[in-house]
Enzyme design. Structure first.
Site, mmCIF file in Angstrom:
data_model
loop_
_atom_site.group_PDB
_atom_site.id
_atom_site.type_symbol
_atom_site.label_atom_id
_atom_site.label_comp_id
_atom_site.label_asym_id
_atom_site.label_seq_id
_atom_site.Cartn_x
_atom_site.Cartn_y
_atom_site.Cartn_z
ATOM 1 N N TYR A 19 0.827 -1.209 0.000
ATOM 2 C CA TYR A 19 0.000 0.000 0.000
ATOM 3 C C TYR A 19 0.860 1.257 0.000
ATOM 4 O O TYR A 19 1.909 1.283 0.631
ATOM 5 C CB TYR A 19 -0.901 0.014 1.242
ATOM 6 C CG TYR A 19 -1.784 1.221 1.264
ATOM 7 C CD1 TYR A 19 -2.904 1.279 0.451
ATOM 8 C CD2 TYR A 19 -1.475 2.332 2.045
ATOM 9 C CE1 TYR A 19 -3.705 2.400 0.431
ATOM 10 C CE2 TYR A 19 -2.277 3.459 2.031
ATOM 11 C CZ TYR A 19 -3.384 3.496 1.217
ATOM 12 O OH TYR A 19 -4.174 4.614 1.190
ATOM 13 N N TRP A 67 1.381 5.729 -1.518
ATOM 14 C CA TRP A 67 1.094 6.866 -2.386
ATOM 15 C C TRP A 67 2.326 7.287 -3.178
ATOM 16 O O TRP A 67 2.883 8.364 -2.950
ATOM 17 C CB TRP A 67 0.640 8.039 -1.542
ATOM 18 C CG TRP A 67 -0.820 8.067 -1.256
ATOM 19 C CD1 TRP A 67 -1.541 7.124 -0.582
ATOM 20 C CD2 TRP A 67 -1.736 9.116 -1.600
ATOM 21 N NE1 TRP A 67 -2.854 7.522 -0.474
ATOM 22 C CE2 TRP A 67 -2.989 8.746 -1.089
ATOM 23 C CE3 TRP A 67 -1.613 10.331 -2.271
ATOM 24 C CZ2 TRP A 67 -4.122 9.542 -1.237
ATOM 25 C CZ3 TRP A 67 -2.736 11.115 -2.408
ATOM 26 C CH2 TRP A 67 -3.977 10.720 -1.905
HETATM 27 N N1 LIG Z 1 -1.425 18.211 3.609
HETATM 28 C C1 LIG Z 1 -1.816 16.941 3.441
HETATM 29 N N2 LIG Z 1 -3.045 16.684 2.951
HETATM 30 C C2 LIG Z 1 -3.472 15.402 2.815
HETATM 31 C C3 LIG Z 1 -2.634 14.312 3.119
HETATM 32 C C4 LIG Z 1 -1.333 14.619 3.624
HETATM 33 O O1 LIG Z 1 -0.533 13.714 3.930
HETATM 34 N N3 LIG Z 1 -0.973 15.920 3.769
HETATM 35 N N4 LIG Z 1 -3.088 13.025 2.953
HETATM 36 C C5 LIG Z 1 -4.254 12.797 2.088
HETATM 37 C C6 LIG Z 1 -4.881 11.511 2.373
HETATM 38 S S1 LIG Z 1 -4.069 10.110 1.867
HETATM 39 C C7 LIG Z 1 -6.085 11.380 2.950
HETATM 40 S S2 LIG Z 1 -6.812 9.850 3.113
HETATM 41 C C8 LIG Z 1 -6.837 12.539 3.428
HETATM 42 C C9 LIG Z 1 -7.391 12.295 4.814
HETATM 43 O O2 LIG Z 1 -8.256 13.315 5.153
HETATM 44 P P1 LIG Z 1 -8.869 13.335 6.611
HETATM 45 O O3 LIG Z 1 -9.043 11.975 7.128
HETATM 46 O O4 LIG Z 1 -10.060 14.204 6.578
HETATM 47 O O5 LIG Z 1 -7.669 14.032 7.405
HETATM 48 P P2 LIG Z 1 -7.226 13.944 8.937
HETATM 49 O O6 LIG Z 1 -6.326 15.108 9.107
HETATM 50 O O7 LIG Z 1 -6.698 12.617 9.304
HETATM 51 O O8 LIG Z 1 -8.567 14.094 9.738
HETATM 52 C C10 LIG Z 1 -9.366 15.257 9.661
HETATM 53 C C11 LIG Z 1 -9.647 15.774 11.027
HETATM 54 O O9 LIG Z 1 -10.454 14.864 11.743
HETATM 55 C C12 LIG Z 1 -10.362 15.264 13.086
HETATM 56 N N5 LIG Z 1 -10.678 14.147 13.957
HETATM 57 C C13 LIG Z 1 -9.888 13.134 14.368
HETATM 58 N N6 LIG Z 1 -10.581 12.330 15.207
HETATM 59 C C14 LIG Z 1 -11.812 12.854 15.320
HETATM 60 C C15 LIG Z 1 -12.992 12.483 16.024
HETATM 61 O O10 LIG Z 1 -13.064 11.485 16.738
HETATM 62 N N7 LIG Z 1 -14.084 13.280 15.871
HETATM 63 C C16 LIG Z 1 -14.076 14.377 15.081
HETATM 64 N N8 LIG Z 1 -15.184 15.067 14.973
HETATM 65 N N9 LIG Z 1 -12.984 14.763 14.427
HETATM 66 C C17 LIG Z 1 -11.875 14.003 14.535
HETATM 67 C C18 LIG Z 1 -8.941 15.727 13.302
HETATM 68 O O11 LIG Z 1 -8.971 16.934 14.078
HETATM 69 C C19 LIG Z 1 -8.422 15.924 11.902
HETATM 70 O O12 LIG Z 1 -7.829 17.185 11.737
HETATM 71 O O13 LIG Z 1 -5.982 13.669 3.485
HETATM 72 C C20 LIG Z 1 -5.300 13.889 2.252
HETATM 73 N N10 LIG Z 1 -4.708 15.195 2.334
HETATM 74 N N1 LIG Z 2 -1.330 7.912 12.608
HETATM 75 C C1 LIG Z 2 -1.775 8.005 11.360
HETATM 76 N N2 LIG Z 2 -1.336 7.136 10.438
HETATM 77 C C2 LIG Z 2 -1.780 7.219 9.170
HETATM 78 C C3 LIG Z 2 -2.697 8.215 8.789
HETATM 79 C C4 LIG Z 2 -3.139 9.120 9.780
HETATM 80 O O1 LIG Z 2 -3.972 10.012 9.508
HETATM 81 N N3 LIG Z 2 -2.654 8.986 11.057
HETATM 82 N N4 LIG Z 2 -3.147 8.268 7.498
HETATM 83 C C5 LIG Z 2 -3.165 7.014 6.765
HETATM 84 C C6 LIG Z 2 -3.463 7.252 5.359
HETATM 85 S S1 LIG Z 2 -4.988 7.936 5.023
HETATM 86 C C7 LIG Z 2 -2.610 6.924 4.354
HETATM 87 S S2 LIG Z 2 -3.143 7.084 2.737
HETATM 88 C C8 LIG Z 2 -1.289 6.348 4.620
HETATM 89 C C9 LIG Z 2 -0.202 6.859 3.646
HETATM 90 O O2 LIG Z 2 0.934 6.077 3.754
HETATM 91 P P1 LIG Z 2 2.028 5.964 2.599
HETATM 92 O O3 LIG Z 2 1.405 6.160 1.265
HETATM 93 O O4 LIG Z 2 2.784 4.717 2.802
HETATM 94 O O5 LIG Z 2 2.946 7.228 2.893
HETATM 95 P P2 LIG Z 2 3.953 8.000 1.932
HETATM 96 O O6 LIG Z 2 4.915 8.702 2.814
HETATM 97 O O7 LIG Z 2 3.192 8.846 0.976
HETATM 98 O O8 LIG Z 2 4.697 6.823 1.181
HETATM 99 C C10 LIG Z 2 4.876 6.771 -0.196
HETATM 100 C C11 LIG Z 2 6.270 6.246 -0.471
HETATM 101 O O9 LIG Z 2 6.434 6.114 -1.880
HETATM 102 C C12 LIG Z 2 7.745 6.547 -2.230
HETATM 103 N N5 LIG Z 2 7.745 6.888 -3.656
HETATM 104 C C13 LIG Z 2 7.349 8.038 -4.244
HETATM 105 N N6 LIG Z 2 7.479 7.941 -5.582
HETATM 106 C C14 LIG Z 2 7.961 6.709 -5.847
HETATM 107 C C15 LIG Z 2 8.283 6.013 -7.043
HETATM 108 O O10 LIG Z 2 8.134 6.494 -8.148
HETATM 109 N N7 LIG Z 2 8.740 4.729 -6.916
HETATM 110 C C16 LIG Z 2 8.894 4.130 -5.702
HETATM 111 N N8 LIG Z 2 9.328 2.882 -5.687
HETATM 112 N N9 LIG Z 2 8.613 4.777 -4.567
HETATM 113 C C17 LIG Z 2 8.135 6.036 -4.636
HETATM 114 C C18 LIG Z 2 8.004 7.709 -1.309
HETATM 115 O O11 LIG Z 2 9.385 7.960 -1.203
HETATM 116 C C19 LIG Z 2 7.373 7.201 -0.013
HETATM 117 O O12 LIG Z 2 8.295 6.502 0.769
HETATM 118 O O13 LIG Z 2 -0.912 6.637 5.962
HETATM 119 C C20 LIG Z 2 -1.885 6.203 6.905
HETATM 120 N N10 LIG Z 2 -1.327 6.316 8.244
HETATM 121 MO MO LIG Z 3 -5.113 8.301 2.714
#
Ligand SMILES: Nc1nc2c(c(=O)[nH]1)N[C@H]1C(S)=C(S)[C@@H](COP(=O)(O)OP(=O)(O)OC[C@H]3O[C@@H](n4cnc5c(=O)[nH]c(N)nc54)[C@H](O)[C@@H]3O)O[C@H]1N2
Ligand SMILES: Nc1nc2c(c(=O)[nH]1)N[C@H]1C(S)=C(S)[C@@H](COP(=O)(O)OP(=O)(O)OC[C@H]3O[C@@H](n4cnc5c(=O)[nH]c(N)nc54)[C@H](O)[C@@H]3O)O[C@H]1N2
Ligand SMILES: [Mo]
Length: 754
Positions: free
Chosen positions: A104, A106
């Site tokens: 898994y 990104w």
């Molecule tokens: N800058 C930036 N943007 C991103 C990403 C990133 O890595 N960086 N990742 C992207 C990805 S992969 C995803 S899936 C999305 C995720 O998007 P979201 O899941 O919406 O992002 P989060 O920041 O995990 O959560 C949103 C908010 O939920 C609130 N929250 C946590 N627990 C609770 C709770 O029990 N109740 C309520 N009401 N609120 C709660 C927290 O305050 C948090 O700020 O974001 C995307 N956008």
């Molecule tokens: N505590 C906590 N944990 C979370 C979350 C949270 O809100 N709270 N959010 C969760 C969510 S929603 C998500 S989506 C996950 C995200 O988790 P990940 O997607 O595993 O996080 P990234 O750091 O985006 O990892 C992507 C990796 O791909 C590598 N990469 C980029 N381009 C290339 C390429 O072209 N080739 C190869 N081989 N590698 C490449 C980057 O260097 C990086 O290491 O994390 C989850 N974990």
């Molecule tokens: Mo995500």
């Protein structure tokens, strides 16, 4: 004339000009994340220069996969030999299901050099591998929606109410977890124009009331803040529904016409089912929102055109899908689903692409073939899979068996960032015979691999960004030469496939250029108005007519439930589900209810809630070593955010280093004090590269990685999604000398022993 240089990423699209990445002119709200992209990509101390094999594995196949391992750099042909042998050995002795290819993550936004697709194509041509289902983002929703709305998650999301309708028609937005431009910086598959900030500004200008129900005020700055206790949303949702039923404001006509099982739901809300009426008074004691505010909000919702949004975040929690279901049921009780700009939305601000439905626009993807291996895991059950081979697990009401994994390959993802309870993962990670990683950087995962193959980065390759909700197509040109000896994932898997005798099946004798032309021809077939490939290359970016469609979620169904039956057993929205009831799960019944999470500060006074949102300045753990992310750190550690009262109680000052700990792990984070967070809650964004020290009293993570604290268990046994936002922790001041952060230095390279 030199052609224009453009490139693209999950956080935006750029023109390369005078050595800089300049956001494309068409992007009204460019993300800051891109500011550090070039620098991060050129950071020699984090980039992987050459194939490297962990010394202990190379010499005696030990499995001591810890963050401080020594590596031996080897030439490519030797690395490919050794890697191919490892695959062949696993296949011969254990069968293909012993390979875990779930990987898994990104990686690149490009359509061709998408690391997971490349890996999937490769493992499929060598006979398949065990894989994963669903995402870390919203596994709960992915498994729940088919039961409630009768369709695949992506198809349900494609029916979302459009932002234009929200801004034009909505009078009240009730946002559980907010709607924040922080997360809307990003969309999977690429962004060309950021638009969520514009819609929020418009709503604010119109004076639309926005209510941010979240532990964190900044989740919707323009809104009123109801500071809810983390994990307690379901109690508040039940109480809002209680007021609606109790005051005669529930839309019984809608419930009867468009939903199934509403009497069961009402019985749960009114307490007839379990003896506990879900009154605002009852809920106030759980969610810490005053009773009067709950009553007033319910009345306002009934008297205004209301949209209820739930961010993805509260769903990534213990019983997260049950909270999401309760939210849907609340919206159904209000009866505004299907009307203009109102009803229910999921993650309107969680991604740039959310609530931006387009007229069917499908883009080509690298064909990955078929996987003959059927064994899979729900994505976040990776540790349990490694710990408990051949044991049963429940997923979506059925029992399956964990495969016995001997070889793990990860490409384009970082489990030592994204997974929960990382010390536990680290222990389970020692079980496979071989771990292979392709990445461009020495992430915490790469450091814990046996074979590390250096991938080129997206800035070093030609590709095409075509995101299904965007109206711009970007021809991505390499703006940097490939770093040192790195190779594209495509080249790596081509070489491995060749070595394993299936080279042609993998490459189909196509070069990178051939594949891009192939993908473009497919795109042209789907969209005949597209220009030829040469024109795409010459212009660098193509702007299509925006095909966003202004629609309302389930609009057609609501206007004619018989004519547009949903794919559920009842043909309606299932506010109670016989299917889910018949699964007889321990942790989810026929209709949503309230059970406190296992970790619940209400019962444990010296404990604080930890939430770990997405970071403002990075995509997950990417480019954590570069300027923007680094500048946000305190003494080199990820900052955590705490309330002034909390700081006073724990004798912490701004800029201190805090020790945050629980029975799973402990970490050091910098302290920022802000009244924007609840006094009983710590906010520690995810993504600091994990670095551990072993002290006399156990392991310590020293960089502020929240995932050494978060629990690793299924949100419920329905989806088995990750519950990252549910954790209790203790807080204190760190007074010992600060361990030096070294995770941004290359690992130690040694010659192999004679
Ligand atoms: N800058 C930036 N943007 C991103 C990403 C990133 O890595 N960086 N990742 C992207 C990805 S992969 C995803 S899936 C999305 C995720 O998007 P979201 O899941 O919406 O992002 P989060 O920041 O995990 O959560 C949103 C908010 O939920 C609130 N929250 C946590 N627990 C609770 C709770 O029990 N109740 C309520 N009401 N609120 C709660 C927290 O305050 C948090 O700020 O974001 C995307 N956008
Ligand atoms: N505590 C906590 N944990 C979370 C979350 C949270 O809100 N709270 N959010 C969760 C969510 S929603 C998500 S989506 C996950 C995200 O988790 P990940 O997607 O595993 O996080 P990234 O750091 O985006 O990892 C992507 C990796 O791909 C590598 N990469 C980029 N381009 C290339 C390429 O072209 N080739 C190869 N081989 N590698 C490449 C980057 O260097 C990086 O290491 O994390 C989850 N974990
Ligand atoms: Mo995500």
């Amino acid at each position: 004339m030199t052609p224009p240089y453009y490139t693209s990423s999950h956080w935006g699209s750029y023109r390369f000009e005078s050595g800089q990445l300049v956001p494309v002119d068409t992007d009204p709200f460019p993300s800051d994340i891109g500011k550090s992209w070039l620098e991060g990509t050129q950071d020699k101390s984090v980039r992987i220069a050459r194939p490297a094999i962990r010394k202990g594995w190379l010499e005696h196949k030990d499995r001591n996969r810890t963050g401080d391992a020594e590596f031996v750099e080897v030439p490519w042909d030797e690395a490919i030999d050794i890697t191919a042998q490892a695959f062949q050995h696993t296949i011969t002795h254990y069968g293909n299901q012993a390979i875990f290819g779930g990987s898994y993550g990104w990686a690149s936004a490009g359509r061709f050099h998408h690391a997971q697709s490349q890996l999937q194509r490769f493992v499929n041509v060598i006979g398949g591998a065990s894989f994963k289902k669903n995402t870390y983002s919203h596994a709960g929703a992915e498994v729940l929606f088919p039961h409630i709305f009768g369709d695949h998650f992506m198809k349900v999301m494609a029916q979302a109410t459009s932002w234009n309708h929200i801004t034009s028609h909505c009078e009240l937005i009730v946002a559980f977890g907010g709607i924040t431009p922080r997360t809307a910086q990003v969309a999977s598959g690429g962004v060309a124009r950021h638009h969520v900030s514009g819609h929020i500004e418009m709503l604010a200008q119109k004076g639309v009331r926005m209510v941010n129900i979240s532990p964190l005020q900044s989740d919707l700055e323009a809104g009123e803040w109801l500071s809810i206790r983390p994990g307690a949303d379901r109690a508040m949702m039940l109480a809002l529904a209680y007021v609606l039923f109790d005051s005669g404001l529930a839309d019984l006509e809608f419930l009867e016409r468009c939903t199934s099982g509403w009497q069961k739901w009402r019985a749960m809300v009114m307490g007839e089912a379990d003896g506990q009426p879900k009154t605002p008074h009852w809920a106030a004691g759980i969610c810490d929102i005053p009773e009067q505010d709950i009553i007033a909000l319910a009345h306002d919702m009934a008297h205004h055109r209301t949209l209820i949004n739930m961010a993805y975040g509260p769903q990534r929690a213990e019983r997260g899908e049950e909270t999401l279901w309760a939210c849907i049921n609340l919206a159904a009780t209000l009866g505004q689903i299907g009307q203009k700009g109102t009803g229910f939305a999921f993650g309107a601000g969680s991604m740039n692409s959310s609530s931006r439905p387009v007229k069917t626009r499908s883009w080509p993807a690298l064909p990955t073939g078929t996987n003959p291996v059927k064994s899979f895991i729900p994505v976040a059950r990776v540790t349990e899979m490694l710990e408990q081979p051949n044991s049963p697990f429940i997923y979506d009401g059925r029992q399956y068996t964990y495969p016995d994994i001997k070889l793990v390959i990860w490409s384009g993802g970082n489990p030592f960032h994204h997974h929960q309870d990382l010390f536990r993962l680290e222990a389970a990670w020692q079980k496979p015979e071989c771990v292979i990683v392709t990445d461009h950087s020495w992430t915490a995962t790469a450091r814990r691999a046996d074979i590390v193959l250096p991938a080129s980065s997206p800035l070093e390759r030609t590709d095409i960004m075509m995101q299904y909700r965007e109206c711009d197509i970007v021809y991505m040109r390499p703006v940097l030469p490939r770093f040192e000896d790195s190779k594209d994932d495509y080249q790596i898997f081509s070489a491995l496939a060749e070595k394993m005798g299936v080279g042609e099946a993998f490459t189909e004798n196509r070069s990178e250029a051939d594949w891009l032309a192939f993908l473009w021809a497919d795109a042209q077939q789907k969209h005949p108005q597209l220009p030829d490939f040469e024109s795409l290359q010459a212009s660098g970016i193509i702007h299509l007519e925006d095909s966003v469609c202004d629609q309302d979620f389930l609009g057609a169904f609501v206007s004619d439930p018989q004519g547009h039956r949903l794919g559920t057993p009842s043909g309606k929205i299932e506010v109670a589900s016989e299917t889910i009831a018949s699964m007889k799960l321990d942790d989810l019944g026929a209709t949503p209810s309230w059970t406190a999470p296992d970790e619940w500060a209400y019962n444990a006074e010296d404990m604080l809630h930890l939430i770990s949102p997405q970071p403002q300045f990075r995509l997950h753990a990417q480019n954590d070593s570069a300027g923007l992310s680094k500048a946000s750190k305190i003494n080199g550690r990820e900052p955590c955010y705490i309330h002034p009262d909390c700081a006073a109680r724990h004798q912490l000052s701004e800029g201190d280093i805090a020790l945050i700990e629980n029975h799973r792990g402990r970490t050091l984070a910098g302290v920022i004090i802000t009244a924007q967070v609840r006094p009983d809650t710590i906010v520690l964004p995810t993504g600091a590269w994990m670095e551990t020290r072993t002290l006399p009293d156990g392991k310590l993570e020293i960089h502020g990685n929240p995932n050494v604290l978060t629990p690793d268990k299924g949100s419920t046994s329905l989806s088995q999604g990750n519950p990252a936002h549910t954790a209790l922790v203790r807080l204190s001041r760190w007074t010992d000398p600060l361990p030096e952060i070294t995770v941004f230095n290359s690992p130690v390279f040694v010659p192999r022993s004679r």
